[in-house]
Design an enzyme around this catalytic site. Structure first.
Site, PDB file in Angstrom:
ATOM      1  N   PHE A 145       0.835  -1.216   0.000  1.00 42.45           N
ATOM      2  CA  PHE A 145       0.000   0.000   0.000  1.00 42.45           C
ATOM      3  C   PHE A 145       0.872   1.270   0.000  1.00 42.45           C
ATOM      4  O   PHE A 145       0.955   1.987  -1.003  1.00 42.45           O
ATOM      5  CB  PHE A 145      -0.931  -0.075   1.211  1.00 42.45           C
ATOM      6  N   ILE A 146       1.574   1.528   1.087  1.00 43.03           N
ATOM      7  CA  ILE A 146       2.339   2.778   1.185  1.00 43.03           C
ATOM      8  C   ILE A 146       3.552   2.727   0.252  1.00 43.03           C
ATOM      9  O   ILE A 146       3.862   3.703  -0.446  1.00 43.03           O
ATOM     10  CB  ILE A 146       2.787   3.033   2.644  1.00 43.03           C
TER      11      ILE A 146
ATOM     12  N   ASP B 120       3.115   4.501  14.709  1.00 42.97           N
ATOM     13  CA  ASP B 120       2.843   5.080  16.039  1.00 42.97           C
ATOM     14  C   ASP B 120       2.424   4.000  17.036  1.00 42.97           C
ATOM     15  O   ASP B 120       2.404   4.251  18.255  1.00 42.97           O
ATOM     16  CB  ASP B 120       1.771   6.172  15.950  1.00 42.97           C
TER      17      ASP B 120
ATOM     18  N   SER C 192       2.839  -4.538  16.811  1.00 45.00           N
ATOM     19  CA  SER C 192       3.527  -3.340  17.313  1.00 45.00           C
ATOM     20  C   SER C 192       4.798  -3.716  18.076  1.00 45.00           C
ATOM     21  O   SER C 192       5.791  -2.978  18.034  1.00 45.00           O
ATOM     22  CB  SER C 192       2.591  -2.468  18.157  1.00 45.00           C
TER      23      SER C 192
ATOM     24  N   LYS D  29       7.442  -4.211  15.433  1.00 44.51           N
ATOM     25  CA  LYS D  29       7.906  -2.929  14.882  1.00 44.51           C
ATOM     26  C   LYS D  29       8.765  -2.207  15.926  1.00 44.51           C
ATOM     27  O   LYS D  29       9.780  -1.587  15.589  1.00 44.51           O
ATOM     28  CB  LYS D  29       6.721  -2.051  14.463  1.00 44.51           C
TER      29      LYS D  29
ATOM     30  N   ASN E  71      -2.269   6.022  11.361  1.00 46.88           N
ATOM     31  CA  ASN E  71      -2.989   5.209  10.354  1.00 46.88           C
ATOM     32  C   ASN E  71      -3.114   5.943   9.020  1.00 46.88           C
ATOM     33  O   ASN E  71      -3.566   7.086   8.990  1.00 46.88           O
ATOM     34  CB  ASN E  71      -4.406   4.892  10.852  1.00 46.88           C
TER      35      ASN E  71
ATOM     36  N   PRO F 256     -18.168  -4.903   9.793  1.00 48.15           N
ATOM     37  CA  PRO F 256     -17.853  -5.353  11.160  1.00 48.15           C
ATOM     38  C   PRO F 256     -17.121  -4.278  11.963  1.00 48.15           C
ATOM     39  O   PRO F 256     -16.037  -3.842  11.583  1.00 48.15           O
ATOM     40  CB  PRO F 256     -16.930  -6.562  10.915  1.00 48.15           C
TER      41      PRO F 256
ATOM     42  N   ASN G  32     -13.831   4.865  15.530  1.00 47.17           N
ATOM     43  CA  ASN G  32     -14.173   4.002  14.398  1.00 47.17           C
ATOM     44  C   ASN G  32     -15.637   4.158  13.992  1.00 47.17           C
ATOM     45  O   ASN G  32     -15.959   4.202  12.802  1.00 47.17           O
ATOM     46  CB  ASN G  32     -13.874   2.537  14.745  1.00 47.17           C
TER      47      ASN G  32
HETATM   48  P1  NAD Z   1       1.429  -3.609   3.281  1.00 44.09           P
HETATM   49  O1  NAD Z   1       1.111  -4.816   4.081  1.00 44.09           O
HETATM   50  O2  NAD Z   1       0.384  -3.029   2.377  1.00 44.09           O
HETATM   51  O3  NAD Z   1       2.716  -3.905   2.353  1.00 44.09           O
HETATM   52  C1  NAD Z   1       3.846  -4.585   2.824  1.00 44.09           C
HETATM   53  C2  NAD Z   1       4.692  -4.986   1.614  1.00 44.09           C
HETATM   54  O4  NAD Z   1       5.861  -5.662   2.110  1.00 44.09           O
HETATM   55  C3  NAD Z   1       3.993  -5.950   0.655  1.00 44.09           C
HETATM   56  O5  NAD Z   1       4.200  -5.548  -0.687  1.00 44.09           O
HETATM   57  C4  NAD Z   1       4.668  -7.285   0.929  1.00 44.09           C
HETATM   58  O6  NAD Z   1       4.711  -8.141  -0.211  1.00 44.09           O
HETATM   59  C5  NAD Z   1       6.059  -6.839   1.350  1.00 44.09           C
HETATM   60  N1  NAD Z   1       6.724  -7.828   2.210  1.00 44.09           N
HETATM   61  C6  NAD Z   1       6.201  -8.443   3.297  1.00 44.09           C
HETATM   62  N2  NAD Z   1       7.120  -9.302   3.815  1.00 44.09           N
HETATM   63  C7  NAD Z   1       8.231  -9.221   3.046  1.00 44.09           C
HETATM   64  C8  NAD Z   1       9.498  -9.839   3.073  1.00 44.09           C
HETATM   65  N3  NAD Z   1       9.801 -10.756   4.012  1.00 44.09           N
HETATM   66  N4  NAD Z   1      10.419  -9.491   2.148  1.00 44.09           N
HETATM   67  C9  NAD Z   1      10.129  -8.573   1.189  1.00 44.09           C
HETATM   68  N5  NAD Z   1       8.921  -7.967   1.101  1.00 44.09           N
HETATM   69  C10 NAD Z   1       7.980  -8.281   2.018  1.00 44.09           C
HETATM   70  O7  NAD Z   1       1.943  -2.531   4.326  1.00 44.09           O
HETATM   71  P2  NAD Z   1       1.767  -0.953   4.352  1.00 44.09           P
HETATM   72  O8  NAD Z   1       0.485  -0.625   5.012  1.00 44.09           O
HETATM   73  O9  NAD Z   1       2.063  -0.418   3.012  1.00 44.09           O
HETATM   74  O10 NAD Z   1       2.932  -0.555   5.365  1.00 44.09           O
HETATM   75  C11 NAD Z   1       4.244  -0.319   4.890  1.00 44.09           C
HETATM   76  C12 NAD Z   1       5.128   0.040   6.071  1.00 44.09           C
HETATM   77  O11 NAD Z   1       4.625   1.205   6.725  1.00 44.09           O
HETATM   78  C13 NAD Z   1       5.214  -1.049   7.145  1.00 44.09           C
HETATM   79  O12 NAD Z   1       6.530  -1.115   7.613  1.00 44.09           O
HETATM   80  C14 NAD Z   1       4.255  -0.563   8.221  1.00 44.09           C
HETATM   81  O13 NAD Z   1       4.653  -1.027   9.486  1.00 44.09           O
HETATM   82  C15 NAD Z   1       4.424   0.932   8.107  1.00 44.09           C
HETATM   83  N6  NAD Z   1       3.246   1.742   8.515  1.00 44.09           N
HETATM   84  C16 NAD Z   1       2.013   1.470   8.003  1.00 44.09           C
HETATM   85  C17 NAD Z   1       0.930   2.282   8.382  1.00 44.09           C
HETATM   86  C18 NAD Z   1      -0.442   2.057   7.805  1.00 44.09           C
HETATM   87  O14 NAD Z   1      -1.394   2.727   8.225  1.00 44.09           O
HETATM   88  N7  NAD Z   1      -0.623   1.170   6.841  1.00 44.09           N
HETATM   89  C19 NAD Z   1       1.121   3.330   9.281  1.00 44.09           C
HETATM   90  C20 NAD Z   1       2.419   3.564   9.783  1.00 44.09           C
HETATM   91  C21 NAD Z   1       3.464   2.770   9.391  1.00 44.09           C
HETATM   92  P1  TYD Z   2      -6.915  -1.382  10.993  1.00 41.94           P
HETATM   93  O1  TYD Z   2      -7.338  -0.785   9.696  1.00 41.94           O
HETATM   94  O2  TYD Z   2      -6.717  -2.850  11.092  1.00 41.94           O
HETATM   95  O3  TYD Z   2      -5.608  -0.584  11.494  1.00 41.94           O
HETATM   96  P2  TYD Z   2      -4.845  -0.657  12.943  1.00 41.94           P
HETATM   97  O4  TYD Z   2      -5.295  -1.846  13.686  1.00 41.94           O
HETATM   98  O5  TYD Z   2      -3.424  -0.738  12.526  1.00 41.94           O
HETATM   99  O6  TYD Z   2      -5.192   0.641  13.635  1.00 41.94           O
HETATM  100  O7  TYD Z   2      -8.002  -0.989  12.080  1.00 41.94           O
HETATM  101  C1  TYD Z   2      -8.348   0.354  12.327  1.00 41.94           C
HETATM  102  C2  TYD Z   2      -9.331   0.375  13.480  1.00 41.94           C
HETATM  103  O8  TYD Z   2     -10.548  -0.246  13.052  1.00 41.94           O
HETATM  104  C3  TYD Z   2      -8.861  -0.430  14.688  1.00 41.94           C
HETATM  105  O9  TYD Z   2      -9.319   0.229  15.878  1.00 41.94           O
HETATM  106  C4  TYD Z   2      -9.575  -1.774  14.543  1.00 41.94           C
HETATM  107  C5  TYD Z   2     -10.879  -1.387  13.861  1.00 41.94           C
HETATM  108  N1  TYD Z   2     -11.465  -2.386  12.932  1.00 41.94           N
HETATM  109  C6  TYD Z   2     -12.825  -2.706  13.030  1.00 41.94           C
HETATM  110  O10 TYD Z   2     -13.550  -2.194  13.890  1.00 41.94           O
HETATM  111  N2  TYD Z   2     -13.328  -3.605  12.141  1.00 41.94           N
HETATM  112  C7  TYD Z   2     -12.560  -4.203  11.174  1.00 41.94           C
HETATM  113  O11 TYD Z   2     -13.081  -5.044  10.388  1.00 41.94           O
HETATM  114  C8  TYD Z   2     -11.166  -3.856  11.083  1.00 41.94           C
HETATM  115  C9  TYD Z   2     -10.281  -4.502  10.055  1.00 41.94           C
HETATM  116  C10 TYD Z   2     -10.657  -2.931  11.975  1.00 41.94           C
END
Ligand code: NAD
Ligand code: TYD
Length: 352
Positions: free
Chosen positions: A13-14, A133, A159, A162, A187, A213, A257
Site C-alpha cells: 500500500f504505502i 505510532d 507493534s 515494529k 494510520n 464489522p 471508528n
Molecule cells: P502492506 O502490508 O500493504 O505492504 C507490505 C509490503 O511488504 C507488501 O508488498 C509485501 O509483499 C512486502 N513484504 C512483506 N514481507 C516481506 C518480506 N519478508 N520481504 C520482502 N517484502 C515483504 O503494508 P503498508 O500498510 O504499506 O505498510 C508499509 C510500512 O509502513 C510497514 O513497515 C508498516 O509497518 C508501516 N506503517 C504502516 C501504516 C499504515 O497505516 N498502513 C502506518 C504507519 C506505518
Molecule cells: P486497521 O485498519 O486494522 O488498522 P490498525 O489496527 O493498525 O489501527 O483498524 C483500524 C481500526 O478499526 C482499529 O481500531 C480496529 C478497527 N477495525 C474494526 O472495527 N473492524 C474491522 O473489520 C477492522 C479490520 C478494523
C-alpha cells in the site's frame, strides 16, 4: 545527483506510493523495488511506472541472508527506504512468528547488509526505517499525544515487532555509526489500501450490501493521514532529516471508528444514490480485537517545525477522494478478491 535507492515493500500500500513518487520526482535516481510479493504485495499498484527507465522490480525476501548482501553488492545502494513488513494487527494475533521473522529479523538482515556494504564510507548514505505510532502503545481519552520521546509500550505482536525493529535500527546507529532515520506514522488511508483494513474493507462491504464489522463498541480512536501526505513526509525526511533522529508523522485528525464509518456510510449513500441512512444499516458490532489499543494520536510538531512538512488534505475531502478511487477501480478490488492480483508478477515479468 545520481543515486541508487533500494525501496523495500514497494508493491504494498504505502510502498507503491513511495515508489511512484521517487521514480517520477527523481529521474536521476535508479529505484530498485524489492518485494517478496506476499498476499499484501500487488504489482498492479505500479502499472503506471512499471516501464520507467529508472525503475526495476526485484522479487526477493528481506529475511534471505545470502540474497540481501548479494543485492547490496550488485547495486551499491546509496540509500534504503525500508517499508517491507507484515502490517496487519489481526494477522499478528493469529501468526506472531511471521511478524518476528519479517519485521525483526528481516530488518536486522537489511541493517547488517547496509553496515557491511557501507563500511569505511558512510558519507552520503542513508538507511530510512518506516515505522508506526503503534510502538508507543495506547492513549486514554485525556487529550495527550505521542511525541518522539514517548516511552515504547507496544501491545500487539505487530507493534511489538515494529518496536523491536526500531530498537535495532537505533542500535546500528549507536554501535556502528550507521546513518539512520526513523519515522513513526499514524494510520494511513487512500488508494491501493489492501481490503483487510478498516476503510477499504468497509467501502467494499457497503458497495456489496454486506455487514460492516465494527470491533467492540467502535469507540477506539485512530489518527488518520492521507497516504500521499505520508509519502511527502517520507520524501522530506529521507532528504532532509538528521541522522539518528526520529520524526513522528500524523494527521492531527482523530476519529472514533464508529464516527468514521458513519461518515463513510453518508458518502457512500450519496455516491451510490442510496437513501440517506441506508448504508449505515449494515453496521454490525462484533467481538472486540484482543488487546485492542484504545486511542492513537500523534504530535508531529517536530517534523512541521524542523522540516516544514504539514498535511495537505482535510479528512472529509481525502475520504471522498478515496471512495471515488475505489469506485473507479473496481477491477483492482475484484482482482484481489478473486486472487488474480497474485498472477501479475508472471504477467509482467515472466511472460515478456
Ligand atoms: P502492506 O502490508 O500493504 O505492504 C507490505 C509490503 O511488504 C507488501 O508488498 C509485501 O509483499 C512486502 N513484504 C512483506 N514481507 C516481506 C518480506 N519478508 N520481504 C520482502 N517484502 C515483504 O503494508 P503498508 O500498510 O504499506 O505498510 C508499509 C510500512 O509502513 C510497514 O513497515 C508498516 O509497518 C508501516 N506503517 C504502516 C501504516 C499504515 O497505516 N498502513 C502506518 C504507519 C506505518
Ligand atoms: P486497521 O485498519 O486494522 O488498522 P490498525 O489496527 O493498525 O489501527 O483498524 C483500524 C481500526 O478499526 C482499529 O481500531 C480496529 C478497527 N477495525 C474494526 O472495527 N473492524 C474491522 O473489520 C477492522 C479490520 C478494523
Amino acid at each position: 545527483m545520481k543515486k541508487t535507492i533500494l525501496i523495500t515493500g514497494g508493491a504494498g500500500f504505502i510502498g507503491s506510493h513511495v515508489v511512484r513518487l521517487f521514480v517520477t520526482k527523481y529521474p536521476d535516481y535508479q529505484i530498485i523495488n524489492l518485494d517478496a510479493l506476499t498476499y499484501a504485495g500487488n504489482l498492479e499498484n505500479l502499472n503506471d511506472v512499471a516501464d520507467a527507465q529508472n525503475y526495476k522490480f526485484v522479487k526477493g525476501d528481506i529475511t534471505d541472508e545470502k540474497f540481501i548482501p548479494h543485492l547490496f553488492s550488485t547495486y551499491q545502494f546509496d540509500g534504503v527506504v525500508h517499508l517491507a513488513a507484515e502490517s496487519h494487527v489481526d494477522r499478528s494475533i493469529t501468526d506472531p512468528f511471521a511478524f518476528i521473522r519479517t519485521n525483526v529479523f528481516g530488518t536486522c538482515n537489511l541493517l547488517n547488509a547496509a553496515k557491511e556494504a557501507w563500511k569505511g564510507n558512510m558519507e552520503g548514505k542513508r538507511f530510512y526505517h518506516v515505522s508506526t505510532d503503534e510502538v508507543y502503545g495506547a492513549l486514554d481519552f485525556d487529550g495527550t499525544f505521542f511525541t518522539e520521546t514517548t516511552k515504547y509500550d507496544p501491545h500487539s505482536p505487530y507493534s511489538a515487532s515494529k518496536a523491536s525493529s526500531d530498537h535495532f535500527v537505533r542500535a546500528y546507529h549507536d554501535t556502528y555509526g550507521l546513518p539512520v532515520v526513523i519515522s513513526n506514522c499514524s494510520n494511513n488511508y487512500g488508494a491501493n489500501h489492501f481490503p483487510e483494513k478498516l476503510i477499504p474493507l468497509s467501502i467494499n462491504n457497503i458497495k456489496n450490501n454486506r455487514p460492516i464489522p465494527i470491533y467492540g463498541k467502535g469507540e477506539n480512536v485512530r489518527d488518520w493521514l492521507w497516504v500521499n501526505d505520508h509519502v511527502r513526509a517520507i520524501d522530506t525526511i529521507f532528504h532532509n532529516g538528521k541522522n539518528g533522529e526520529t520524526y513522528n508523522i500524523g494527521g492531527n485528525n482523530e476519529w472514533s471508528n464508529i464516527d468514521l464509518i458513519r461518515a463513510l456510510c453518508d458518502i457512500m449513500d450519496r455516491k451510490l444514490q442510496r437513501e440517506q441512512g441506508e448504508s449505515a444499516k449494515l453496521i454490525t458490532f462484533v467481538k472486540d480485537r484482543a488487546g485492542h489499543d484504545l486511542r492513537y494520536a500523534i504530535d508531529s510538531t517536530k517534523l512541521q517545525r524542523e522540516l516544514g512538512w504539514k498535511p495537505s488534505l482535510q479528512f472529509e475531502e481525502g475520504l471522498e477522494k478515496t471512495v471515488d478511487w475505489y469506485l473507479a477501480n473496481q477491477t483492482w478490488m475484484d482482482n484481489i478478491i478473486n486472487g488474480d492480483y497474485q498472477k501479475y508478477y508472471e504477467k509482467q515479468y515472466l511472460e515478456r
